[in-house]
Design a protein around this motif. Structure first.
Motif, PDB file in Angstrom:
ATOM      1  N   TYR A   3     -32.389 -20.525   9.940  1.00 61.11           N
ATOM      2  CA  TYR A   3     -31.649 -19.886   8.842  1.00 61.11           C
ATOM      3  C   TYR A   3     -30.912 -20.923   8.008  1.00 61.11           C
ATOM      4  O   TYR A   3     -30.948 -20.892   6.767  1.00 61.11           O
ATOM      5  CB  TYR A   3     -30.670 -18.871   9.429  1.00 61.11           C
ATOM      6  N   HIS A   4     -30.235 -21.870   8.676  1.00 63.30           N
ATOM      7  CA  HIS A   4     -29.471 -22.882   7.953  1.00 63.30           C
ATOM      8  C   HIS A   4     -30.393 -23.798   7.156  1.00 63.30           C
ATOM      9  O   HIS A   4     -30.057 -24.203   6.033  1.00 63.30           O
ATOM     10  CB  HIS A   4     -28.629 -23.700   8.939  1.00 63.30           C
ATOM     11  N   SER A   8     -30.198 -24.081   3.159  1.00 63.06           N
ATOM     12  CA  SER A   8     -29.970 -25.395   2.559  1.00 63.06           C
ATOM     13  C   SER A   8     -31.062 -25.735   1.553  1.00 63.06           C
ATOM     14  O   SER A   8     -30.786 -26.271   0.467  1.00 63.06           O
ATOM     15  CB  SER A   8     -29.922 -26.465   3.649  1.00 63.06           C
TER      16      SER A   8
END
Length: 265
Positions: A3-4, A8
């Motif tokens: 998810y990160h 990003s």
């Protein structure tokens, strides 16, 4: 973790054009205000163009402020009426307001130009802001009606029992409760009026009344149709920074406004 990484990557994707514009606005380019190296020559040249950058910024701020104020007043009162009162033709009137969205934006600017001439608001920042308010009403009324419907009627009834009149209960109790919706409507109205190019181009013919988008397009035209990309990117940054700052400051209320009222039907 996935998810990160995805978020990003999306952040980089969306921020890259803005970063590129900022870099291009200070980078030296042949034939621009910053011929070599890095500096603020493009910004200096842009500030001295035509009526001057302060004039164009003031025009944009005035139009945006009048648009936001007019949209908030009409949307708050109209949304409250649609949410709380029953009257003949209520649903038909609400659908008529939403029907503005089905009219192509560009097709009614000329009739609006003629209409503004009849009422003495042609080539006027006030007339331009009224046009922007009209185009914001469908979304604003829908948002505020749903925001008021999300507030329990018992809250208003308790205020009336305690001695508040209808207007006092509306202003002291309900408006603070729908603040996220108001901020969302105001933010949309500001962004639409601040960034719009086509309506000012059609409705205004005096360079002293031009808002920033029209001025930026005018100042980029050089001899033989050449475009001063350095000044263009400087104008893009001047236009983008207030929108970015305002969104970052109000994003918490903006998200809450959508979650609390806009998705309720």
């Amino acid at each position: 973790m996935r998810y990160h990484i995805s978020m990003s990557a999306l952040a980089v994707l969306f921020l890259f054009p803005l970063a590129w514009s900022g870099w291009s606005s200070v980078r030296g380019q042949p034939g621009s205000g910053q011929a070599g190296g890095y500096g603020f020559g493009n910004y200096t040249q842009m500030a001295a163009f035509g009526e001057g950058l302060p004039t164009y910024l003031t025009n944009s701020l005035l139009v945006s402020a009048m648009t936001v104020a007019g949209t908030l007043v009409v949307a708050a009162l109209g949304g409250y009426a649609f949410a709380r009162f029953s009257f003949p033709g209520k649903n038909l009137l609400f659908l008529a307001a939403l029907a503005i969205l089905m009219v192509p934006y560009a097709t009614i600017l000329i009739p609006l130009y003629v209409l503004l001439g009849y009422i003495g608001l042609q080539n006027s920042l006030v007339g331009l802001s009224l046009v922007f308010v009209m185009f914001q009403l469908p979304f604003a009324l829908y948002m505020m009606r749903n925001s008021f419907e999300a507030i329990p009627r018992e809250l208003e009834e308790a205020a009336l029992v305690d001695g508040c009149g209808t207007f006092r209960a509306f202003s002291r109790i309900l408006l603070p409760a729908v603040r996220p919706g108001l901020i969302t409507v105001g933010l949309f109205a500001f962004l639409a009026s601040w960034n719009d190019f086509f309506a000012p181009l059609i409705l205004l013919n005096d360079g002293a009344n031009f808002p920033l988008p029209v001025a930026v397009v005018s100042m980029t035209q050089r001899t033989f149709g050449a475009i001063d990309y350095g000044m263009l990117q400087a104008g893009v940054m001047v236009m983008a920074i207030p929108c970015l700052v305002l969104f970052l400051v109000l994003q918490r209320h903006y998200v809450r406004g959508f979650m609390s009222g806009a998705l309720r039907g």
